[in-house]
Design an enzyme around this catalytic site. Structure first.
Site, PDB file in Angstrom:
ATOM      1  N   CYS A 116     110.550  14.244  45.388  1.00 44.10           N
ATOM      2  CA  CYS A 116     111.652  14.753  44.566  1.00 44.10           C
ATOM      3  C   CYS A 116     112.205  15.994  45.257  1.00 44.10           C
ATOM      4  O   CYS A 116     111.429  16.831  45.724  1.00 44.10           O
ATOM      5  CB  CYS A 116     111.114  15.111  43.184  1.00 44.10           C
ATOM      6  N   LEU A 117     113.533  16.106  45.318  1.00 46.60           N
ATOM      7  CA  LEU A 117     114.137  17.251  46.023  1.00 46.60           C
ATOM      8  C   LEU A 117     113.835  18.583  45.334  1.00 46.60           C
ATOM      9  O   LEU A 117     113.965  19.631  45.952  1.00 46.60           O
ATOM     10  CB  LEU A 117     115.651  17.052  46.158  1.00 46.60           C
TER      11      LEU A 117
ATOM     12  N   HIS B  92     115.000  12.554  34.995  1.00 42.16           N
ATOM     13  CA  HIS B  92     115.506  13.934  35.138  1.00 42.16           C
ATOM     14  C   HIS B  92     116.455  14.299  34.005  1.00 42.16           C
ATOM     15  O   HIS B  92     116.494  15.452  33.567  1.00 42.16           O
ATOM     16  CB  HIS B  92     116.255  14.090  36.469  1.00 42.16           C
TER      17      HIS B  92
ATOM     18  N   GLN C 232     119.172  18.963  38.400  1.00 42.19           N
ATOM     19  CA  GLN C 232     118.607  19.524  39.641  1.00 42.19           C
ATOM     20  C   GLN C 232     119.562  20.485  40.338  1.00 42.19           C
ATOM     21  O   GLN C 232     119.171  21.154  41.297  1.00 42.19           O
ATOM     22  CB  GLN C 232     118.240  18.403  40.618  1.00 42.19           C
TER      23      GLN C 232
ATOM     24  N   HIS D 107     113.336   7.297  38.200  1.00 39.49           N
ATOM     25  CA  HIS D 107     113.046   8.699  38.521  1.00 39.49           C
ATOM     26  C   HIS D 107     114.236   9.586  38.131  1.00 39.49           C
ATOM     27  O   HIS D 107     114.063  10.652  37.528  1.00 39.49           O
ATOM     28  CB  HIS D 107     112.740   8.815  40.021  1.00 39.49           C
ATOM     29  N   GLU D 108     115.451   9.131  38.465  1.00 38.78           N
ATOM     30  CA  GLU D 108     116.639   9.952  38.218  1.00 38.78           C
ATOM     31  C   GLU D 108     116.991  10.011  36.738  1.00 38.78           C
ATOM     32  O   GLU D 108     117.359  11.077  36.222  1.00 38.78           O
ATOM     33  CB  GLU D 108     117.828   9.446  39.042  1.00 38.78           C
TER      34      GLU D 108
ATOM     35  N   GLY E 196     118.256  10.254  45.753  1.00 33.48           N
ATOM     36  CA  GLY E 196     118.910  10.427  44.463  1.00 33.48           C
ATOM     37  C   GLY E 196     118.908  11.895  44.076  1.00 33.48           C
ATOM     38  O   GLY E 196     118.088  12.678  44.571  1.00 33.48           O
TER      39      GLY E 196
END
Ligand code: CO
Length: 184
Positions: free
Chosen positions: A92-93, A138, A48, A134-135, A43
Site C-alpha cells: 500500500c502506498l 480505503h 490517501q 483494497h482500494e 491503485g
C-alpha cells in the site's frame, strides 16, 4: 500532491459520496493518477491524499504505458464477491516497503461511475479483484493491516513502529500540523 502515510488520521475516515462531477474532481483525479504512477502503485484512493471523497484510480498493469488498464472509479460499490478466498501478497502506498499476505475473495463484481458520469460494471479476478477490494476498503477507513494473518501482523510490527516515529517526526519538523492526532 502528497500521499499520506500511516498513521495519518485521513486513512481512517469514511469517505463521502461524490455528488457532482466537476472541474475540481477532474483535477483531483489527474493529480491522483500522477501520484500513483510516480510511486509505481496499482491503485490510489482519495483518502490517501487526504481527500475524504469516494474516488479511486487504478491501473491493473501498474504503469501509465498501459492506458487500457487504467480505471477511475467514482462512488464504487462491491456488488458480489466469490466464496473462493485466495491468499496474495499486498502492499500500500501509505505503508512504504511493507508487504504481507492478505486473504480475500478471488472474484468480485463491482460497479462505479467514470469521469463522464457513466455507470460501468466489471467482473474480475485475482490481481484486479484484489486491487478493487483494497482500494474500496480505503474509502471505508479500512486498511490492509487490519486483514493480515498472524504472521503478517508479527512481521509488520517493526514497520508500524517506524511509521509512527516518522509521523511524530513530521509533526515536530512542521511537515504535519503539531496537533494532528494519529489514528491506528
Ligand atoms: Co492502499
Amino acid at each position: 500532491m502528497q500521499i499520506v502515510k500511516y498513521p495519518h488520521p485521513s486513512l481512517r475516515h469514511k469517505a463521502e459520496p461524490v455528488t457532482e462531477i466537476n472541474r475540481n474532481l477532474n483535477l483531483l483525479v489527474g493529480e491522483m493518477l500522477e501520484a500513483m504512477y510516480r510511486n509505481a502503485g496499482f491503485g490510489l484512493a482519495a483518502p490517501q491524499v487526504a481527500v475524504s471523497q469516494r474516488v479511486l484510480v487504478m491501473n491493473f498493469a501498474g504503469g501509465a504505458e498501459h492506458p487500457d488498464q487504467e480505471f477511475v472509479a467514482i462512488n464504487p460499490v462491491l456488488v458480489e464477491v466469490s466464496k473462493t478466498i485466495v491468499d496474495g501478497r499486498e502492499g500500500c502506498l501509505s505503508f512504504p516497503e511493507l508487504f504481507a499476505k492478505v486473504r480475500r475473495p478471488k472474484r468480485v463484481k463491482v460497479q462505479a461511475y467514470n469521469l463522464k458520469g457513466e455507470l460501468y460494471e466489471m467482473d474480475c479476478s485475482d490481481l484486479a479483484a484484489r486491487i478493487w477490494q483494497h482500494e474500496i476498503d480505503h474509502l471505508n477507513g479500512d486498511l490492509f493491516i487490519d486483514k493480515m494473518g498472524m504472521v503478517g501482523r508479527m512481521n509488520s510490527k517493526k514497520y508500524l513502529t517506524q511509521f509512527v516515529e516518522d509521523f511524530e517526526f513530521a509533526k515536530k519538523s512542521g511537515e504535519l500540523p503539531k496537533d494532528m492526532e494519529p489514528r491506528f
